[in-house]
Scaffold this motif. Structure first.
Motif, PDB file in Angstrom:
ATOM      1  N   HIS A  21       0.826  -1.236  -0.008  1.00 29.77           N
ATOM      2  CA  HIS A  21       0.004  -0.098  -0.189  1.00 29.77           C
ATOM      3  C   HIS A  21       0.803   1.337   0.026  1.00 29.77           C
ATOM      4  O   HIS A  21       0.610   2.339  -0.586  1.00 29.77           O
ATOM      5  CB  HIS A  21      -0.844   0.221   1.148  1.00 29.77           C
ATOM      6  N   HIS A  58      -0.370  -6.093  -6.698  1.00 25.24           N
ATOM      7  CA  HIS A  58      -0.952  -5.990  -5.223  1.00 25.24           C
ATOM      8  C   HIS A  58      -2.299  -6.711  -5.029  1.00 25.24           C
ATOM      9  O   HIS A  58      -2.459  -7.488  -4.038  1.00 25.24           O
ATOM     10  CB  HIS A  58      -1.131  -4.493  -5.105  1.00 25.24           C
ATOM     11  N   GLU A  62      -3.411 -10.026  -2.358  1.00 24.58           N
ATOM     12  CA  GLU A  62      -4.438 -10.174  -1.312  1.00 24.58           C
ATOM     13  C   GLU A  62      -5.358 -11.228  -1.971  1.00 24.58           C
ATOM     14  O   GLU A  62      -5.866 -11.954  -0.760  1.00 24.58           O
ATOM     15  CB  GLU A  62      -5.278  -8.713  -1.443  1.00 24.58           C
ATOM     16  N   HIS A 117     -10.640   2.286  -0.610  1.00 24.32           N
ATOM     17  CA  HIS A 117     -10.620   0.899  -0.473  1.00 24.32           C
ATOM     18  C   HIS A 117      -9.807   0.304   0.594  1.00 24.32           C
ATOM     19  O   HIS A 117      -9.965  -0.547   1.145  1.00 24.32           O
ATOM     20  CB  HIS A 117     -10.091   0.245  -1.933  1.00 24.32           C
ATOM     21  N   ASP A 122     -10.122  -3.034   2.763  1.00 21.09           N
ATOM     22  CA  ASP A 122      -8.923  -4.045   2.948  1.00 21.09           C
ATOM     23  C   ASP A 122      -8.887  -3.909   4.647  1.00 21.09           C
ATOM     24  O   ASP A 122      -8.300  -4.809   5.065  1.00 21.09           O
ATOM     25  CB  ASP A 122      -7.662  -3.131   2.519  1.00 21.09           C
TER      26      ASP A 122
HETATM   27 FE   LIG Z   1      -4.925  -3.393  -0.834  1.00 21.27          FE
END
Ligand SMILES: [Fe+2]
Ligand SMILES: [Fe+2]
Length: 135
Positions: A21, A58, A62, A117, A122
């Motif tokens: 992030h 990314h 996740e 987000h 998240d």
């Molecule tokens: Fe993320």
């Protein structure tokens, strides 16, 4: 002042994801700086490509975690990722065709999306993975 700045509130307590992030914010700042400084089109395009490529990586990080640990909200979360991916790839194509520029409106959209987000969907998986021993 940076266009977007890392703050403690973004922290999920999962190192790999938190690092990503921060790097995403760095890349968005780089894109912003390129726009503000009037960088050449090729530089802008490359910076946009870097941001998009890293965003996709990314999301995959996740989603791999979701799968490994059977995260119950994976489907709606993945949908948010897919919607954003579609939007930025469309922007990338339009930019390459010459029918779109990277405007402040686009930059604001990316910043708002990233903030919403990261602080929204998240944040929900942080405690779930921490419970599974992932930090
Ligand atoms: Fe993320
Ligand atoms: Fe996410």
């Amino acid at each position: 002042m940076a266009f977007i700045e890392w703050e403690e509130k973004y922290n999920l307590n999962i190192k790999e994801v938190d690092d990503q992030h921060q790097h995403l914010m760095d890349l968005l700042n780089k894109l912003y700086d390129s726009v503000v400084s009037g960088a050449e089109r090729t530089v802008l395009g490359e910076t946009l490509d870097d941001l998009i490529q890293y965003t996709v990586e990314h999301f995959q990080t996740e989603e791999d975690l979701f799968e490994t640990f059977q995260y119950p909200h994976a489907e709606s979360h993945r949908k948010e990722h897919n919607d954003l991916t579609r939007a930025v790839i469309e922007l990338q194509e339009q930019f390459k065709e010459g029918s779109a520029t990277i405007s402040f409106e686009v930059l604001d959209f990316l910043r708002n999306w990233l903030i919403d987000h990261t602080l929204g969907s998240d944040q929900k998986f942080g405690p779930y993975f921490n419970q599974k021993g992932i930090f």
